[in-house]
Design an enzyme around this catalytic site. Sequence first.
Site, PDB file in Angstrom:
ATOM      1  N   HIS A 244     -25.919  32.655  -1.671  1.00  9.17           N
ATOM      2  CA  HIS A 244     -25.326  31.946  -0.531  1.00  9.17           C
ATOM      3  C   HIS A 244     -25.626  32.605   0.819  1.00  9.17           C
ATOM      4  O   HIS A 244     -24.771  32.667   1.700  1.00  9.17           O
ATOM      5  CB  HIS A 244     -23.814  31.810  -0.720  1.00  9.17           C
ATOM      6  CG  HIS A 244     -23.421  30.911  -1.848  1.00  9.17           C
ATOM      7  ND1 HIS A 244     -24.165  29.817  -2.238  1.00  9.17           N
ATOM      8  CD2 HIS A 244     -22.331  30.928  -2.675  1.00  9.17           C
ATOM      9  CE1 HIS A 244     -23.562  29.207  -3.251  1.00  9.17           C
ATOM     10  NE2 HIS A 244     -22.459  29.866  -3.538  1.00  9.17           N
TER      11      HIS A 244
ATOM     12  N   HIS B 158     -18.973  24.345   0.280  1.00  8.86           N
ATOM     13  CA  HIS B 158     -18.472  24.967  -0.957  1.00  8.86           C
ATOM     14  C   HIS B 158     -16.977  24.675  -1.162  1.00  8.86           C
ATOM     15  O   HIS B 158     -16.210  25.573  -1.517  1.00  8.86           O
ATOM     16  CB  HIS B 158     -18.726  26.471  -0.927  1.00  8.86           C
ATOM     17  CG  HIS B 158     -18.843  27.102  -2.275  1.00  8.86           C
ATOM     18  ND1 HIS B 158     -17.814  27.125  -3.180  1.00  8.86           N
ATOM     19  CD2 HIS B 158     -19.886  27.729  -2.882  1.00  8.86           C
ATOM     20  CE1 HIS B 158     -18.198  27.760  -4.275  1.00  8.86           C
ATOM     21  NE2 HIS B 158     -19.459  28.125  -4.131  1.00  8.86           N
TER      22      HIS B 158
ATOM     23  N   GLU C 269     -21.457  21.247  -5.483  1.00  7.52           N
ATOM     24  CA  GLU C 269     -22.251  21.710  -4.350  1.00  7.52           C
ATOM     25  C   GLU C 269     -23.596  20.984  -4.333  1.00  7.52           C
ATOM     26  O   GLU C 269     -24.501  21.312  -5.101  1.00  7.52           O
ATOM     27  CB  GLU C 269     -22.463  23.220  -4.453  1.00  7.52           C
ATOM     28  CG  GLU C 269     -21.174  24.029  -4.574  1.00  7.52           C
ATOM     29  CD  GLU C 269     -21.434  25.397  -5.159  1.00  7.52           C
ATOM     30  OE1 GLU C 269     -22.288  26.130  -4.616  1.00  7.52           O
ATOM     31  OE2 GLU C 269     -20.796  25.735  -6.178  1.00  7.52           O
TER      32      GLU C 269
END
Length: 327
Positions: free
Chosen positions: A103, A176, A291
């Site tokens: 991420h 998220h 996601e």
Amino acid sequence: MSELFGTLSDGTEVHRWTLERAGTRVRVLSYGGIVQSVEVPDRDGRTADVVLGFAGLDGYLEHPGPYFGALVGRYANRIAHARFPLDGVTYALEPNNGPNSLHGGARGFDKRVWDVEGVEGVEHGVRLTRVSPHGEEGFPGRLELTVTYTLDASGALRVSYEAVTDAPTVVNLTNHSYFNLAGSGNAGGHELRIAASRYTPVDGDLIPTGVLADVSGSRFDFRTARKVGSGYDHNLVLDKGVTDSPAEIAELHDPTSGRTLTVATTEPGVQLYTAEHLTGPFAPGDGVALETQHFPDSPNRPEFPSTRLDPGTVYRSETVYGFGVRD
């Protein structure tokens, strides 16, 4: 409408914006572009917050690992061994998930304060912008980002992403949020449908092996709605592929409250994460993350849809979260 939400240790103010339309109320933070709350009614008209989050800024600072409601990037999901090649150069990233990058690194977009303003001519929208400098967390290129949250006439939340760069780079952005359509408790009993006939199997570090496996007869087959269950942190390959406009790819349903969530996206994949690693005020399985994304480790997998962005082109992605009820 905006208000002061809190202040970081360096004195930077964090603001909260509230959007409300057609029975949906959404609150967005300048810190991390976080969707703090989404309030929608159940079949009896009772309203509840259906995403996991915190009432104050301290909660997000004390529990950064789960990425509650955040915008994640420069690269959502994992890049193996925290490195990737581009035009003959290997770029080294800061590993923050074992040997891998996750991420966007230790200080990805989820831990940055974005500039936020209303959208001209759009009453129910906010626009977030920031510049990710060349070399941030090891990624090449100066990246100019715009992310817009809007509520449409039905109360659906539309998230639109755009980015441009001054040098070749890779980009993969997502939100998220963890959804719990009951408003509390374990979400494993929610029913889920995903239009995906394949998925990307992973190794022990959750890095794709490169295979696109058929879901038939496996626990990854959600083509017909069934209970979510547990034990998922995997990318499903959407049948529709990359599209110019959002196409519906998933529906989540809570039989108890009657609430439904539909997800439409331009992206070719969706990471199904059933949140077994949640700690603190939340328990494992309290939310379901969907996601929308390009595939994990795509910069190291030329056979996957490309995440490359070059100067003179525009990265665009859009995902729409629709809310409703069933009897």
